[in-house]
Write an enzyme that holds these catalytic residues in place. Structure first.
Site, PDB file in Angstrom:
ATOM      1  CG  HIS A 147     -42.517 -20.555   0.741  1.00  0.00           C
ATOM      2  ND1 HIS A 147     -41.578 -20.735   0.357  1.00  0.00           N
ATOM      3  CD2 HIS A 147     -42.857 -20.157   1.727  1.00  0.00           C
ATOM      4  CE1 HIS A 147     -40.572 -20.775   1.144  1.00  0.00           C
ATOM      5  NE2 HIS A 147     -41.528 -20.377   2.454  1.00  0.00           N
ATOM      6  CB  SER A 194     -39.230 -21.793   4.333  1.00  0.00           C
ATOM      7  OG  SER A 194     -38.926 -20.375   3.976  1.00  0.00           O
ATOM      8  CD1 TRP A 221     -39.989 -14.166  -0.156  1.00  0.00           C
ATOM      9  CD2 TRP A 221     -39.590 -12.277  -1.075  1.00  0.00           C
ATOM     10  NE1 TRP A 221     -39.639 -13.132   0.949  1.00  0.00           N
ATOM     11  CE2 TRP A 221     -39.819 -12.786   0.192  1.00  0.00           C
ATOM     12  CE3 TRP A 221     -40.560 -11.569  -1.714  1.00  0.00           C
ATOM     13  CZ2 TRP A 221     -39.382 -11.542   0.721  1.00  0.00           C
ATOM     14  CZ3 TRP A 221     -39.567  -9.952  -1.840  1.00  0.00           C
ATOM     15  CH2 TRP A 221     -39.742  -9.534  -0.197  1.00  0.00           C
ATOM     16  CE  LYS A 230     -34.153 -17.528   4.513  1.00  0.00           C
ATOM     17  NZ  LYS A 230     -34.379 -17.975   3.192  1.00  0.00           N
TER      18      LYS A 230
HETATM   19  C1  GCU Z   1     -39.789 -14.824   4.513  1.00  0.00           C
HETATM   20  C2  GCU Z   1     -38.620 -14.446   4.065  1.00  0.00           C
HETATM   21  C3  GCU Z   1     -38.227 -16.199   3.674  1.00  0.00           C
HETATM   22  C4  GCU Z   1     -37.991 -17.212   4.312  1.00  0.00           C
HETATM   23  C5  GCU Z   1     -39.539 -17.136   4.611  1.00  0.00           C
HETATM   24  C6  GCU Z   1     -40.354 -18.742   5.126  1.00  0.00           C
HETATM   25  O1  GCU Z   1     -40.982 -15.193   3.619  1.00  0.00           O
HETATM   26  O2  GCU Z   1     -38.045 -13.405   3.021  1.00  0.00           O
HETATM   27  O3  GCU Z   1     -36.184 -15.981   3.593  1.00  0.00           O
HETATM   28  O4  GCU Z   1     -37.306 -18.109   3.551  1.00  0.00           O
HETATM   29  O5  GCU Z   1     -40.100 -16.532   5.204  1.00  0.00           O
HETATM   30  O6  GCU Z   1     -39.134 -18.606   6.391  1.00  0.00           O
HETATM   31  O7  GCU Z   1     -41.030 -19.038   5.423  1.00  0.00           O
END
Ligand code: GCU
Length: 415
Positions: free
Chosen positions: A396, A255, A346, A259
């Site tokens: 997720h 997540s 998402w 990134k």
């Molecule tokens: C939120 C956010 C995402 C991210 C995620 C996470 O949902 O909007 O961009 O990847 O958290 O890190 O769990």
């Protein structure tokens, strides 16, 4: 036409002037995705064609665009650093050696400490390949083990209560990873910079400020840049660990840390490979699709993650000089594994797949192959090429199924 000069030392500051747009609507209907045109990694900004021999210059150009418009520039220069061993012991009923070290960095009368937790399998002779995977919640959450040093940073960031030991064991299936002959290194990402929009009060940013500076410039790094910097500092340390083969370190993350893993591998070519799990917006997913989380939303929810210039692209993704397939392409020709989850709209699974597919053009130019399938897979399908992709069935998460694919990927491309 000649490729442009990309001499880093003469780069001007990039300061965009805009009123950031507030988060608006979010589209999760594929039918409503509007046509878009992606920037081509194989054409220089001045229109010149990219060839195998000048890819290095185009790579620098793309990297600079990500720095100036998305993640911010990471400062150069070494900080004063001290390494202290906190503990060495056995774990997993003797199947692993556990090492814990504290890396302290200082400058400008400030310091930060990154606690690194390392496991290597006891049964393997010689240096092993290692997954370097930072964690969100503190080292003590990755295993229910009283010998793991409690992450002091997590205690600070969560109002004095860092949560129970072992609460995130599902994300770190140690027995599976070590049983396959790999090591695991992790650190609490908040040790490099807390995940709080607090004007960068506690993280590494202060250590790099020039005289009288109080906040990063609009083109300088945010929190994800700091986390990626932390990955590189832990890699420096892994180079001193005899049991670790630092030529075979795979950086990975889930997540927001997925990134981070891509940005770390893009900047630091010492990482042998990368996996990016459910990384979504400003990770592996194409921004121009505007499916699920978009640039305006992410900058509203997490304004500290990126450089301030990035806020100018909210609801104006078409103006971005880059898109996320180019972030993946910055890793080329090193192996990269992108993964999505079927119920994770998402993060835009299709956008993640398409970015991986588009990045293949760069891998192919470099003679490294690429993604070995054209069509979006069904849940459970795995493609283990130089660019690997899998779509897990479910929500997720970073699950055991994902780890098994990353281990197979590492067997194929890193071992
Ligand atoms: C939120 C956010 C995402 C991210 C995620 C996470 O949902 O909007 O961009 O990847 O958290 O890190 O769990």
């Amino acid at each position: 036409m000649e490729p442009p000069s990309t001499n880093l030392s003469v780069r001007e500051p990039v300061v965009l002037d805009c009123s950031p747009v507030p988060a608006g609507g979010v589209n999760t209907d594929e039918v409503l995705v509007e046509p878009y045109e992606l920037p081509d990694p194989l054409v220089f900004e001045n229109g010149a064609a990219v060839t195998r021999s000048n890819w290095g210059e185009r790579r620098t150009e793309i990297l600079n665009l990500f720095e100036d418009h998305v993640f911010g520039r990471t400062p150069e220069g070494e900080l004063s650093a001290i390494t202290e061993e906190s503990e060495t012991g056995t774990a997993l009923d003797g199947a692993a050696t556990r090492r814990q070290v504290r890396l302290t960095f200082s400058n400008n009368d400030r310091s930060i400490a990154i606690d690194v937790l390392i496991y290597v399998p006891s049964s393997v002779d010689g240096p092993v390949p290692v997954f370097l995977v930072p964690n969100f919640d503190g080292n003590h959450t990755i295993a229910d083990d009283p010998d793991i040093v409690f992450s002091a940073g997590a205690t600070r960031d969560r109002g004095g209560d860092a949560g129970p030991r072992g609460s995130k064991t599902g994300r770190f299936p140690l027995a599976t990873i070590l049983g396959r002959g790999y090591g695991l290194a992790t650190f609490y990402s908040g040790d490099a910079d807390p995940d709080i929009d607090d004007g960068f009060a506690n993280g590494v940013h202060h250590l790099y400020y020039s005289d009288a500076q109080t906040t990063p410039e609009p083109y300088e790094w945010g929190t994800i840049g700091a986390w990626a910097w932390g990955c590189s500092r832990v890699l420096d340390h892994l180079g001193t660990e005899q049991a670790v083969d630092d030529d075979r370190v795979i950086v990975g993350g889930h997540s927001r840390l997925g990134k981070t893993a891509l940005w770390a591998a893009a900047q630091d070519k010492r990482f042998a490979a990368v996996f990016s799990n459910n990384s979504g917006c400003t990770g592996a997913a194409l921004s121009r699709r505007r499916f699920g989380e978009n640039v305006a939303v992410i900058n509203t929810l997490f304004p500290h993650w990126f450089c301030r210039n990035y806020r100018c692209y909210g609801n104006d993704e078409a103006a971005l000089p880059v898109d996320q397939h180019q972030l993946i392409a910055l890793v080329a020709p090193r192996p990269v594994h992108i993964a999505s989850a079927s119920e994770d709209g998402w993060a835009d699974p299709l956008g993640e797949f398409l970015a991986a597919r588009e990045a293949s053009h760069v891998y192919e130019l470099l003679g490294a192959g690429g993604l070995e399938r054209e069509d979006f897979p069904s849940p459970g399908e795995v493609s283990l090429g130089p660019i690997s992709y899998h779509l897990r069935d479910g929500e997720h998460a970073l699950a055991e199924f994902d780890w098994v694919q990353y281990l197979d990927f590492a067997d194929n491309h890193v071992r």
